[in-house]
Enzyme design. Structure first.
Site, short mmCIF file in Angstrom:
data_model
loop_
_atom_site.label_atom_id
_atom_site.label_comp_id
_atom_site.label_asym_id
_atom_site.label_seq_id
_atom_site.Cartn_x
_atom_site.Cartn_y
_atom_site.Cartn_z
N GLU A 47 -23.24 41.31 13.83
CA GLU A 47 -23.42 41.98 12.56
C GLU A 47 -24.49 43.07 12.62
O GLU A 47 -24.39 44.10 11.94
CB GLU A 47 -23.72 40.97 11.44
CG GLU A 47 -24.81 39.97 11.74
CD GLU A 47 -24.32 38.69 12.36
OE1 GLU A 47 -24.55 37.61 11.79
OE2 GLU A 47 -23.71 38.78 13.45
N CYS A 79 -30.03 37.29 10.85
CA CYS A 79 -29.06 38.33 10.50
C CYS A 79 -28.84 38.41 9.00
O CYS A 79 -28.51 39.48 8.47
CB CYS A 79 -27.74 38.07 11.21
SG CYS A 79 -27.84 38.30 13.00
N LEU A 209 -12.14 27.98 43.89
CA LEU A 209 -12.53 27.64 42.52
C LEU A 209 -13.29 28.76 41.82
O LEU A 209 -14.25 28.52 41.08
CB LEU A 209 -13.36 26.35 42.50
CG LEU A 209 -12.69 25.10 43.07
CD1 LEU A 209 -13.64 23.91 43.00
CD2 LEU A 209 -11.40 24.78 42.31
#
Length: 371
Positions: A47, A79, A209
């Site tokens: 944001e 925020c 992997l």
């Protein structure tokens, strides 16, 4: 909101151990004036990035965001305070913060400042996107997914000698599933912080992997091996592919005082001791997952053989399954079953995925959002 979720999806592999968050600012004419998604390395939350892009046009705008704006001080300021200061008129959020210590506080602060708050739009996909974070923030241990590829009769290999996947000396025809399903496995690896297997798979298949999705990630996929007696070969691809400063291979064992430990550590492998299980002679899986949580591993994908699958399911430590099926049968006395006689109970929340002939079943044994 769908665009905000799409932005949040771009943070997968880059935000952990924080949640995947995307934000979209829209002015009162419906024009998008700011976008952002969070990455851990970038520090700033989604944001705040959207506010910075919008500048003074943010006053009176509507914020679409898939997760409640934070109200607490962390690596960045709250925020909610930034949104209030910017003069945002409305916040549309998919779900509250799954952290019970702060859930709802951000919404309360916004409403107290006169900002209209609506919650619940596209809540289901928002919950799905951050299910690993939701479990981790509640329990400080990773969400555990068991992945396997098998035939319709539940066999993961034609014989124990073959292993579950072809090695460099074996033809691609020996794979059970096709290319589309195997490509998706790489995306699944990308979405996890760690991949876990047993020493039996290493000795049989010698796998790398690694995350070969080609997508960006903040930290390397942690490759974890359960290896009670430290049998991991020094010449294995796993050992040869790590470096002294990567520490992306972690071996859990029960006897860390052998000379083998020093040899592995000299090659960049991290070796740690885990107690044996009281139920069997293997490693205590609950202790292993607790330790991974201490290392800020939010999600673990388990890729192993029949024995490891059985142990994982019997331990009750697995939250969800991602099971790939090929439309074939391995009718052989020597074929290897998915998990022996383990019976963990039915899956819930089933999703089906089509891979052009192959398919996958995704579902849950344990709710990631449960306290």
């Amino acid at each position: 909101m769908q665009q905000a979720l799409d932005l949040a999806s771009q943070s997968v592999g880059q935000a952990s151990p924080n949640p995947n968050v995307g934000a979209l600012l829209v002015d009162d004419h419906g024009a998008i004036i700011g976008r952002g998604f969070h990455t851990y390395a970038g520090v700033k939350h989604a944001e705040v990035l959207a506010l910075e892009q919008a500048g003074p046009r943010a006053r009176g705008a509507t914020l679409y965001i898939n997760l409640e704006p934070c109200s607490h001080q962390g690596r960045t300021g709250p925020c909610a305070d930034a949104l209030i200061a910017a003069g945002i008129a409305r916040v549309v959020a998919s779900i509250p913060d799954p952290n019970p210590a702060v859930s709802g506080r951000g919404f309360d602060e916004l409403r107290a400042a006169g900002i209209t708050v609506d919650v619940g739009l596209l809540a289901a996909p928002a919950r799905y996107l951050n299910e690993a974070f939701a479990h981790y923030i509640r329990h400080r241990s990773p969400l555990v997914t068991l992945k396997a590829a098998m035939s319709l009769d539940g066999q993961i290999a034609a014989s124990r000698a073959q292993g579950s996947q072809p090695t460099a000396g074996r033809a691609a025809k020996d794979w059970i599933t096709g290319e589309a399903a195997r490509t998706h496995v790489q995306r699944l690896r990308h979405a996890h912080d760690a991949i876990l297997t047993g020493i039996g798979t290493i000795l049989a298949d010698d796998p790398l992997l690694t995350d070969r999705s080609g997508l960006p990630r903040r930290r390397k996929l942690l490759r974890v091996v359960l290896d009670s007696d430290l049998r991991l070969p020094l010449a294995s691809q796993l050992v040869k592919s790590t470096a002294s400063d990567d520490h992306d291979v972690l071996v859990f064992c029960t006897d860390p005082n052998s000379s083998k430990r020093l040899e592995l550590e000299q090659r960049g492998v991290r070796v740690e001791e885990i107690p044996r299980s009281s139920a069997n002679s293997g490693l205590d899986l609950a202790s292993a997952f607790r330790r991974l949580g201490e290392l800020e591993v939010v999600s673990v994908m388990c890729e192993g053989g029949s024995r490891l699958n059985f142990s994982l399911l019997a331990s009750g430590q697995v939250h969800k399954a991602f099971l790939y099926y090929a439309p074939k049968f391995l009718l052989s006395r020597d074929s290897v079953p998915f998990a022996g006689t383990a019976s963990p109970g039915p899956l819930t929340g089933i999703r089906l995925h089509d891979f052009g002939g192959d398919f996958a079943v995704e579902g849950y044994w344990r709710d990631p959002y449960a306290d």
